[in-house]
Design an enzyme around this catalytic site. Sequence first.
Site, PDB file in Angstrom:
ATOM      1  N   LYS A  15      -3.343  27.958  44.322  1.00  0.00           N
ATOM      2  CA  LYS A  15      -3.890  28.069  45.681  1.00  0.00           C
ATOM      3  C   LYS A  15      -3.985  26.690  46.342  1.00  0.00           C
ATOM      4  CE  LYS A  15      -7.961  29.859  44.689  1.00  0.00           C
ATOM      5  NZ  LYS A  15      -7.889  29.968  43.223  1.00  0.00           N
ATOM      6  N   ARG A  90     -15.356  34.044  47.414  1.00  0.00           N
ATOM      7  CA  ARG A  90     -15.236  34.323  45.987  1.00  0.00           C
ATOM      8  C   ARG A  90     -16.091  35.525  45.588  1.00  0.00           C
ATOM      9  NH1 ARG A  90     -13.531  28.883  44.439  1.00  0.00           N
ATOM     10  NH2 ARG A  90     -12.852  28.810  42.278  1.00  0.00           N
ATOM     11  N   ARG A 127      -3.514  20.638  33.580  1.00  0.00           N
ATOM     12  CA  ARG A 127      -3.412  19.968  34.882  1.00  0.00           C
ATOM     13  C   ARG A 127      -4.341  18.752  34.981  1.00  0.00           C
ATOM     14  NH1 ARG A 127      -6.374  23.978  39.286  1.00  0.00           N
ATOM     15  NH2 ARG A 127      -8.456  23.818  38.385  1.00  0.00           N
ATOM     16  N   ARG A 156     -10.064  17.745  35.149  1.00  0.00           N
ATOM     17  CA  ARG A 156     -11.259  18.167  35.879  1.00  0.00           C
ATOM     18  C   ARG A 156     -12.334  18.549  34.884  1.00  0.00           C
ATOM     19  NH1 ARG A 156     -10.215  22.521  40.624  1.00  0.00           N
ATOM     20  NH2 ARG A 156     -11.973  23.550  39.614  1.00  0.00           N
ATOM     21  N   ARG A 167     -14.567  30.636  33.659  1.00  0.00           N
ATOM     22  CA  ARG A 167     -14.143  30.750  35.063  1.00  0.00           C
ATOM     23  C   ARG A 167     -13.234  31.954  35.266  1.00  0.00           C
ATOM     24  NH1 ARG A 167     -11.518  25.338  35.789  1.00  0.00           N
ATOM     25  NH2 ARG A 167     -11.018  25.998  37.896  1.00  0.00           N
TER      26      ARG A 167
HETATM   27  P1  AMP Z   1     -12.252  25.453  42.719  1.00  0.00           P
HETATM   28  O1  AMP Z   1     -11.855  24.044  42.949  1.00  0.00           O
HETATM   29  O2  AMP Z   1     -11.928  26.343  43.889  1.00  0.00           O
HETATM   30  O3  AMP Z   1     -11.730  26.002  41.419  1.00  0.00           O
HETATM   31  O4  AMP Z   1     -13.860  25.463  42.610  1.00  0.00           O
HETATM   32  C1  AMP Z   1     -14.526  24.760  41.578  1.00  0.00           C
HETATM   33  C2  AMP Z   1     -15.920  25.314  41.376  1.00  0.00           C
HETATM   34  O5  AMP Z   1     -16.668  25.156  42.593  1.00  0.00           O
HETATM   35  C3  AMP Z   1     -15.991  26.790  41.060  1.00  0.00           C
HETATM   36  O6  AMP Z   1     -15.808  27.057  39.686  1.00  0.00           O
HETATM   37  C4  AMP Z   1     -17.412  27.122  41.535  1.00  0.00           C
HETATM   38  O7  AMP Z   1     -18.377  26.664  40.621  1.00  0.00           O
HETATM   39  C5  AMP Z   1     -17.524  26.271  42.788  1.00  0.00           C
HETATM   40  N1  AMP Z   1     -17.065  27.010  43.995  1.00  0.00           N
HETATM   41  C6  AMP Z   1     -15.997  26.719  44.778  1.00  0.00           C
HETATM   42  N2  AMP Z   1     -15.875  27.591  45.790  1.00  0.00           N
HETATM   43  C7  AMP Z   1     -16.899  28.467  45.643  1.00  0.00           C
HETATM   44  C8  AMP Z   1     -17.324  29.621  46.368  1.00  0.00           C
HETATM   45  N3  AMP Z   1     -16.667  30.070  47.443  1.00  0.00           N
HETATM   46  N4  AMP Z   1     -18.426  30.276  45.908  1.00  0.00           N
HETATM   47  C9  AMP Z   1     -19.110  29.846  44.839  1.00  0.00           C
HETATM   48  N5  AMP Z   1     -18.767  28.784  44.106  1.00  0.00           N
HETATM   49  C10 AMP Z   1     -17.672  28.085  44.500  1.00  0.00           C
END
Ligand code: AMP
Length: 219
Positions: A15, A90, A127, A156, A167
């Site tokens: 994404k 989400r 990654r 990360r 996750r």
């Molecule tokens: P991502 O980079 O999109 O994988 O997001 C990393 C982490 O940020 C996720 O595992 C969540 O802990 C938090 N996070 C990001 N976007 C959201 C969202 N829309 N709702 C809740 N937690 C989020």
Amino acid sequence: MALNLLMLGPPGAGKGTQAERFAVARGIPRVSTGDILREAVHANTEIGLRAKAVMDRGELVGDDVMIGIVRERLEKQDALGGFVLDGFPRTVAQASALDGIMSSRDPLIVVDIVVPEAELVRRLGTRLICEECGTGAPVAVASASCAKCGGRLVQRADDNQAVVLERLKVYHRQSEPLVEYYRVRPTFRSIDGAQAPDRVAADLASAIEAAGNGHGARG
Ligand code: AMP
């Protein structure tokens, strides 16, 4: 007509990569809630301090906080002419709040990127991102530094194996229902994300065009 694009898909589906590429090509902002939270953590803001522990466990930050962040961001001038939303919504509660935020704006185009689970686990385990600016780096350049700012490439914090599995579980339980939430809309498309990035980008562009045309928009 503004291009308001929403990217759905599990962690590791690509994404972020595709959203960034598409946003740059169209000159619209990419709004990544993961990036916004990581920046808040980096800057030690109150939201960042609270979000860090949740993110490190692979869980989701609360809906109210996330909805507030996105509402504020989408109202900024640069997002009024279109945006690419990546990582939000989400949960169904977030999706329903987003419908409210978008009620007087052009419709969302929703693209779901589909990738088999084993491939997601493989990608998330290998990654790297830039420690400074957060840009993702292809695994092939693992030993080099960030192409954008020269920062150090690191894994990360939430890409270690235990957190990755959590996750993915959280995705299936809380985020996958969004596919059904949006699937009924004429502006929903799904694409195969288990291809080379260029192929995914081409499929994404076609899907967006088809979804826009389906809604009666042209060009
Ligand atoms: P991502 O980079 O999109 O994988 O997001 C990393 C982490 O940020 C996720 O595992 C969540 O802990 C938090 N996070 C990001 N976007 C959201 C969202 N829309 N709702 C809740 N937690 C989020």
